[in-house]
Design a protein around this motif. Structure first.
Motif, PDB file in Angstrom:
ATOM      1  N   ARG A  24       0.872  -1.176   0.000  1.00  0.00           N
ATOM      2  CA  ARG A  24       0.000   0.000   0.000  1.00  0.00           C
ATOM      3  C   ARG A  24       0.914   1.232   0.000  1.00  0.00           C
ATOM      4  O   ARG A  24       1.914   1.259   0.711  1.00  0.00           O
ATOM      5  CB  ARG A  24      -0.899  -0.016   1.243  1.00  0.00           C
ATOM      6  CG  ARG A  24      -1.780  -1.268   1.314  1.00  0.00           C
ATOM      7  CD  ARG A  24      -2.590  -1.315   2.596  1.00  0.00           C
ATOM      8  NE  ARG A  24      -3.388  -2.544   2.696  1.00  0.00           N
ATOM      9  CZ  ARG A  24      -4.164  -2.831   3.732  1.00  0.00           C
ATOM     10  NH1 ARG A  24      -4.258  -1.996   4.748  1.00  0.00           N
ATOM     11  NH2 ARG A  24      -4.855  -3.964   3.760  1.00  0.00           N
ATOM     12  N   ASP A  25       0.536   2.258  -0.770  1.00  0.00           N
ATOM     13  CA  ASP A  25       1.455   3.386  -0.954  1.00  0.00           C
ATOM     14  C   ASP A  25       1.867   4.058   0.355  1.00  0.00           C
ATOM     15  O   ASP A  25       2.998   4.528   0.480  1.00  0.00           O
ATOM     16  CB  ASP A  25       0.869   4.426  -1.923  1.00  0.00           C
ATOM     17  CG  ASP A  25       0.895   3.921  -3.369  1.00  0.00           C
ATOM     18  OD1 ASP A  25       1.604   2.946  -3.655  1.00  0.00           O
ATOM     19  OD2 ASP A  25       0.196   4.517  -4.210  1.00  0.00           O
ATOM     20  N   SER A  83       6.004   0.426  -4.308  1.00  0.00           N
ATOM     21  CA  SER A  83       4.643   0.684  -4.785  1.00  0.00           C
ATOM     22  C   SER A  83       4.281  -0.213  -5.964  1.00  0.00           C
ATOM     23  O   SER A  83       5.053  -0.312  -6.924  1.00  0.00           O
ATOM     24  CB  SER A  83       4.542   2.147  -5.212  1.00  0.00           C
ATOM     25  OG  SER A  83       3.246   2.442  -5.687  1.00  0.00           O
TER      26      SER A  83
ATOM     27  N   SER D   7      -9.101  -9.229  -0.029  1.00  0.00           N
ATOM     28  CA  SER D   7      -8.671  -8.003  -0.705  1.00  0.00           C
ATOM     29  C   SER D   7      -9.024  -8.009  -2.174  1.00  0.00           C
ATOM     30  O   SER D   7      -8.165  -7.940  -3.034  1.00  0.00           O
ATOM     31  CB  SER D   7      -7.175  -7.753  -0.514  1.00  0.00           C
ATOM     32  OG  SER D   7      -6.813  -6.564  -1.174  1.00  0.00           O
ATOM     33  N   ASN D  41      -5.565   5.519   6.342  1.00  0.00           N
ATOM     34  CA  ASN D  41      -4.774   4.592   5.524  1.00  0.00           C
ATOM     35  C   ASN D  41      -5.681   3.790   4.595  1.00  0.00           C
ATOM     36  O   ASN D  41      -5.387   3.649   3.402  1.00  0.00           O
ATOM     37  CB  ASN D  41      -4.009   3.599   6.411  1.00  0.00           C
ATOM     38  CG  ASN D  41      -2.906   4.216   7.247  1.00  0.00           C
ATOM     39  OD1 ASN D  41      -2.596   3.731   8.334  1.00  0.00           O
ATOM     40  ND2 ASN D  41      -2.297   5.282   6.766  1.00  0.00           N
ATOM     41  N   TYR D  42      -6.763   3.248   5.146  1.00  0.00           N
ATOM     42  CA  TYR D  42      -7.693   2.462   4.323  1.00  0.00           C
ATOM     43  C   TYR D  42      -8.229   3.310   3.165  1.00  0.00           C
ATOM     44  O   TYR D  42      -8.317   2.862   2.024  1.00  0.00           O
ATOM     45  CB  TYR D  42      -8.887   1.984   5.153  1.00  0.00           C
ATOM     46  CG  TYR D  42      -8.602   1.015   6.271  1.00  0.00           C
ATOM     47  CD1 TYR D  42      -7.473   0.187   6.277  1.00  0.00           C
ATOM     48  CD2 TYR D  42      -9.499   0.903   7.345  1.00  0.00           C
ATOM     49  CE1 TYR D  42      -7.255  -0.717   7.313  1.00  0.00           C
ATOM     50  CE2 TYR D  42      -9.281  -0.001   8.379  1.00  0.00           C
ATOM     51  CZ  TYR D  42      -8.154  -0.802   8.370  1.00  0.00           C
ATOM     52  OH  TYR D  42      -7.954  -1.688   9.393  1.00  0.00           O
ATOM     53  N   HIS D  45      -5.563   4.074   0.553  1.00  0.00           N
ATOM     54  CA  HIS D  45      -5.290   2.888  -0.271  1.00  0.00           C
ATOM     55  C   HIS D  45      -6.435   2.662  -1.269  1.00  0.00           C
ATOM     56  O   HIS D  45      -6.195   2.359  -2.445  1.00  0.00           O
ATOM     57  CB  HIS D  45      -5.092   1.675   0.636  1.00  0.00           C
ATOM     58  CG  HIS D  45      -4.735   0.424  -0.097  1.00  0.00           C
ATOM     59  ND1 HIS D  45      -3.728   0.370  -1.038  1.00  0.00           N
ATOM     60  CD2 HIS D  45      -5.264  -0.838  -0.046  1.00  0.00           C
ATOM     61  CE1 HIS D  45      -3.652  -0.863  -1.531  1.00  0.00           C
ATOM     62  NE2 HIS D  45      -4.561  -1.596  -0.947  1.00  0.00           N
ATOM     63  N   HIS D  48      -6.166   5.129  -4.122  1.00  0.00           N
ATOM     64  CA  HIS D  48      -5.098   4.764  -5.062  1.00  0.00           C
ATOM     65  C   HIS D  48      -5.504   3.552  -5.901  1.00  0.00           C
ATOM     66  O   HIS D  48      -5.173   3.479  -7.096  1.00  0.00           O
ATOM     67  CB  HIS D  48      -3.781   4.527  -4.312  1.00  0.00           C
ATOM     68  CG  HIS D  48      -3.186   5.784  -3.731  1.00  0.00           C
ATOM     69  ND1 HIS D  48      -1.856   5.914  -3.431  1.00  0.00           N
ATOM     70  CD2 HIS D  48      -3.759   6.986  -3.416  1.00  0.00           C
ATOM     71  CE1 HIS D  48      -1.634   7.131  -2.932  1.00  0.00           C
ATOM     72  NE2 HIS D  48      -2.770   7.783  -2.919  1.00  0.00           N
ATOM     73  N   GLU D  49      -6.235   2.611  -5.314  1.00  0.00           N
ATOM     74  CA  GLU D  49      -6.717   1.460  -6.088  1.00  0.00           C
ATOM     75  C   GLU D  49      -7.782   1.897  -7.093  1.00  0.00           C
ATOM     76  O   GLU D  49      -7.853   1.366  -8.208  1.00  0.00           O
ATOM     77  CB  GLU D  49      -7.289   0.383  -5.149  1.00  0.00           C
ATOM     78  CG  GLU D  49      -6.223  -0.340  -4.338  1.00  0.00           C
ATOM     79  CD  GLU D  49      -5.270  -1.163  -5.198  1.00  0.00           C
ATOM     80  OE1 GLU D  49      -5.764  -2.007  -5.971  1.00  0.00           O
ATOM     81  OE2 GLU D  49      -4.042  -0.945  -5.121  1.00  0.00           O
TER      82      GLU D  49
END
Lengths: 143, 143, 143, 143
Positions: A24-25, A83, D7, D41-42, D45, D48-49
């Motif tokens: 995760r980044d 990343s 995930s 954080n979640y 992430h 970004h996904e």
């Protein structure tokens, strides 16, 4: 459902427990790679998933007054995850003496199966007074 | 002892609580600046230090069965802290209605006193059954 | 200014670098103690402060294309830090062979000077092509 | 391979991006639940996904000199995730004015589909001089 395989687990040919995760980044640091401390997170999560796969729930064990603790951690960093990387954590356990349980763990990058990190995590169980003891019922499950 | 002032706290002229900290490199991310989530850590730590300065120990309160929880967090990011920066977190508290306690927090960079972040964190107290209640003895101390 | 001594550093009698920090509640986990991975954060921050005290800025070194990396981490966990604890990280460095720099680190709890953790962190320098090399100008400063 | 669904991601009926994750024990704090900062954080992430699912790689964009930054974060905490929970992060994006992109995000616990958190994350793009600008080619992909 578009299954991207980024957090599955399995038992490999070797009998090892295997957990597949994705970087995760926010886990990457100034150097543009996963920060060294984050591998400890990955390894802990993989140990807890290993225990869960054997019927041992870490949070329940803790709530019952048994503290499974790390007494030694030895990590060899071979290469850096970054990343976009997917990776697997392989975990197996050996007993050492009467009171220690050693988790042998490896992290492999999925794209080329290269070995990123080797770890040897020595743990023991503490009772409510903080003394090491042999949690027989637990040990039967996870060794 | 070489005092570098990197984690002191004080009451400012305004009556605000002030905690001085330093950026740690592991808090910085791919973009070379402190990751957005880390400000939540700074703000939480400053709230707990605020409470401690008023005689309220967060861990003890939790152990006693009272859960002080965040119900809303509003953060305005003005500029980014980076490696090497020292900064201050200013905190004051206001009651909202009967059951909510709002922490008004600001983060200022020490070198130029520029404002990096403004936060408004709304909290409440939950009893052992998870219901909001008014923890009178605590509130007397921290409001 | 109410100096709480929670982040000072000094050179101890032994010539060690010493950084004093305070546990932050978000660093504690389900077991009510500082999570094992967080010690890696403390140790990294202390190494970077050690380097800074010798005139070496980690972020600048990284930006210049030199990557100081950990190749091995060995940690012995003796006892657990918990909410409210202040502690010191002592750091000294030894060269190993031509290309390795070993940071010998200890974490002591302030209230009773008891030893919480012993660490041996082996590092090396990588050039822009990822090859180990001897960064002479840096080494003169920090060894 | 024992697929535990922890995930995966998908596009829901609503056109939302959906990422399914599992709580990791190190994310839980003294209160026995996921620490407030970890939701950031979640959410990061998941954003970004989301971008990756539209062909935008955050690390590459950063390396190209474009900084996608959060200017405001508004989070409503409804209930707490805890050890053992699986959950989904749903993400969709709206443009606001010419230069802002708002990510509307929700976190739902898988076992009962209850809503744990609602977030509204306002972002913008900065050029190499730190000025907001309209990254046309990127925007075409992710809006």
């Amino acid at each position: 459902m578009n299954n991207n395989n980024s957090s599955n687990h399995s038992l490999g040919a070797s009998g090892n427990h295997e957990l597949t995760l994705a970087v995760r980044d926010y886990e990457c640091d100034l150097q543009g790679v996963v920060n060294n401390s984050v591998y400890m997170n990955y390894l802990e999560h993989a140990r807890h998933e290993y225990l869960k796969s054997r019927g041992v729930d870490f949070a329940e064990v803790t709530a019952s007054g048994i503290h499974l603790v790390v007494v030694k951690a030895e990590l060899e960093y071979r290469a850096s995850l970054t990343s976009g990387d997917d990776f697997s954590v392989r975990t197996r356990v050996e007993q050492e003496g009467r009171l220690k349980f050693v988790f042998l763990q490896e992290i492999l990058r999925d794209q080329d199966q290269s070995l990123m990190l080797i770890a040897r995590i020595t743990t023991t169980a503490l009772n409510e007074r903080g003394r090491p003891f042999y949690p027989e019922k637990l040990v039967e499950k996870f060794i």
